[in-house]
Structure formats: C-alpha cells, structure tokens
Write a protein that holds these residues in place. Structure first.
Motif, mmCIF file in Angstrom:
data_model
loop_
_atom_site.group_PDB
_atom_site.id
_atom_site.type_symbol
_atom_site.label_atom_id
_atom_site.label_comp_id
_atom_site.label_asym_id
_atom_site.label_seq_id
_atom_site.Cartn_x
_atom_site.Cartn_y
_atom_site.Cartn_z
ATOM 1 N N ILE A 65 0.695 -1.254 -0.076
ATOM 2 C CA ILE A 65 0.033 -0.059 0.184
ATOM 3 C C ILE A 65 0.982 1.318 0.059
ATOM 4 C CG2 ILE A 65 -1.645 1.283 1.314
ATOM 5 C CD1 ILE A 65 -2.950 -1.493 2.445
ATOM 6 N N GLU A 66 2.017 1.195 0.910
ATOM 7 C CA GLU A 66 2.777 2.444 0.937
ATOM 8 C C GLU A 66 3.384 2.825 -0.548
ATOM 9 O OE1 GLU A 66 5.916 2.010 3.676
ATOM 10 O OE2 GLU A 66 4.763 1.825 5.550
ATOM 11 N N SER A 67 3.802 1.634 -1.024
ATOM 12 C CA SER A 67 4.598 1.974 -2.465
ATOM 13 C C SER A 67 3.503 2.502 -3.522
ATOM 14 C CB SER A 67 5.085 0.428 -3.115
ATOM 15 O OG SER A 67 3.952 -0.450 -3.097
ATOM 16 N N ARG A 68 2.387 1.854 -3.500
ATOM 17 C CA ARG A 68 1.198 2.460 -4.373
ATOM 18 C C ARG A 68 1.034 3.815 -4.086
ATOM 19 N NH1 ARG A 68 -4.088 -0.997 -5.533
ATOM 20 N NH2 ARG A 68 -4.185 0.771 -7.193
ATOM 21 N N ILE A 69 0.623 4.384 -2.899
ATOM 22 C CA ILE A 69 0.549 5.600 -2.632
ATOM 23 C C ILE A 69 1.742 6.717 -3.030
ATOM 24 C CG2 ILE A 69 0.244 7.396 -0.525
ATOM 25 C CD1 ILE A 69 -1.288 4.678 1.058
ATOM 26 N N HIS A 70 2.741 5.929 -2.469
ATOM 27 C CA HIS A 70 4.199 6.918 -3.013
ATOM 28 C C HIS A 70 4.143 7.167 -4.295
ATOM 29 C CE1 HIS A 70 8.419 7.477 -3.234
ATOM 30 N NE2 HIS A 70 8.055 8.509 -2.356
ATOM 31 N N ALA A 71 4.174 6.121 -5.320
ATOM 32 C CA ALA A 71 3.978 6.185 -6.602
ATOM 33 C C ALA A 71 3.051 7.042 -6.950
ATOM 34 C CB ALA A 71 3.821 4.805 -7.463
ATOM 35 N N SER A 72 2.113 7.298 -6.625
ATOM 36 C CA SER A 72 0.750 7.932 -6.934
ATOM 37 C C SER A 72 1.196 9.389 -6.696
ATOM 38 C CB SER A 72 -0.580 7.830 -6.593
ATOM 39 O OG SER A 72 -0.984 6.609 -6.730
ATOM 40 N N ILE A 73 1.757 9.700 -5.444
ATOM 41 C CA ILE A 73 2.153 11.223 -5.350
ATOM 42 C C ILE A 73 3.151 11.664 -6.016
ATOM 43 C CG2 ILE A 73 3.345 12.450 -3.373
ATOM 44 C CD1 ILE A 73 1.871 10.757 -1.344
#
Length: 221
Positions: A65-73
């Motif tokens: 989840i962290e990686s998905r959020i970071h990529a979207s940011i």
C-alpha cells in the motif's frame, strides 16, 4: 504466520543479501501480494522485519500500500515536490510532510482511497515555506541523530519505528508491544539536539488488528 516461519524467511533474505542477489523472493502460500520487494534483501530491511511487531503478511500488505501511495504522489504534479512520506500500519495510513495549498489534503485523500485496503488516513503536514529556518538537509541530519539515539539506548534499540523530520519537527510512527515502549522512544527523541518538537503516532499492537473491512477515511490535521 508463526514466528518460526518468519525466522526462516528472514534467514533466506539474509542469505540472498550476502550473495548479492537482488531478485524478489516468492513467499507461498500467502494471499494478496506474493513478492517481497528487492529492497527487502538489504541487511537493514531484514533487521526491520525481524524486529517488527506486525506479522510478515501484514508487513507485506502495508508496504504494498505504501508503494502504491508513494508512486501516485510522485505522479501528481501538485504533490511530487512536497516531500510527502506515506506510512501504513495494519492498513492505517499516515502521510507526513508539507503542503502548499489546502487542496493538497483532498488530493492525498483521493490517492489513499484508491490505494487498496485502507482503515483510516491521518495527515500530519506542515505548511511549505519559501525560506524555512530548517531545510531538508537539516531534516535528514536530525532523522539520523534520532535513529542513532534510539539504537544507542538499551531500552529502545530493539524497537522498530519510523522517524520523519519536517522543518526540524520529529514525527515517530510504528507499532510496538506496549505503551511503555512508546514512552521510552518519545523520551529519547525529545532530548535529541535540534528537535523542535516530537509528535508520536506509535501505537501498541494489541490495540490495532488488521481489518479487511473498508472503513471511512478519517483526517487528523
């Protein structure tokens, strides 16, 4: 997952890191994401897993989840320069950093809502300043000082938490065994040179179980 299985996987990751192998590791028969990112093969990542209070499956899901959020940011032109750091603990999301406009809170909310299993969202952001008294380099130095102080203290060296500094304000995040651990970590952090303030989002694991049910996203500013 039992503690013995967790130790076996940690041993496997350690062997891979010592051999210089950086390929992802398949971990059956876990449901959800099946791969530990290659960065987990580093000794530091292995240490983090071995001292983490969450079970291995939860760690994998949280990091996914962290990686998905970071990529979207990073893909958002309005957010990519704000030094935002997402953290997930048992599906509870924390986004720490700076904001330039109040609309940034809405952008973050939309990104988190689309990231997967989310129980809650807490944003802890400082307003962006053109000439801050504490710059990003000083924040990095402060983070290093806090981590070093925690490692040197016998009461906190085995506690795995995340440390983020924003404009020389220290933010602590993670899951620990008991409220006593929270107090110990906070006491160490407040005495680190250069820390203007210390905010703790550390919670004891016995109060936070991973919930698969989607919850309404909440805000704390």
């Amino acid at each position: 997952m039992g503690h013995k299985i967790k130790l076996i996987i940690i041993t496997l990751l350690l062997a891979l890191s010592m051999s210089g192998c950086t390929a992802a590791v398949l971990i059956p028969p876990l449901s959800g994401p099946l791969f530990v990112p290659s960065t987990a093969s580093s000794a530091y990542q292995i240490y983090k897993v071995s001292t983490d209070e969450r079970d291995l499956q939860t760690i994998i899901e949280d990091e996914y989840i962290e990686s998905r959020i970071h990529a979207s940011i990073l893909d958002d032109s309005e957010l990519e320069l704000l030094e935002l750091s997402p953290y997930s603990y048992n599906g509870h999301i924390y986004v720490v950093g700076k904001y330039d406009d109040k609309k940034d809170f809405g952008r973050i909310s939309r990104i988190v809502r689309n990231s997967g299993k989310v129980n809650s969202l807490t944003t802890y952001l400082y307003p962006e300043k053109e000439n801050p008294a504490c710059n990003e380099a000083e924040d990095m130095i402060l983070e290093t000082r806090v981590k070093a102080a925690l490692m040197e203290n016998r009461n906190t060296r085995s506690i795995n938490i995340a440390v983020k500094a924003v404009q020389c304000n220290v933010v602590l995040l993670g899951r620990v065994q008991s409220p006593r651990d929270i107090d110990a970590v906070t006491r160490v952090a407040v005495h680190v040179e250069g820390a203007k303030s210390v905010k703790s989002f550390i919670r004891p694991t016995n109060r936070h179980r991973y919930r698969l049910k989607q919850r309404k996203v909440a805000f704390s500013k």
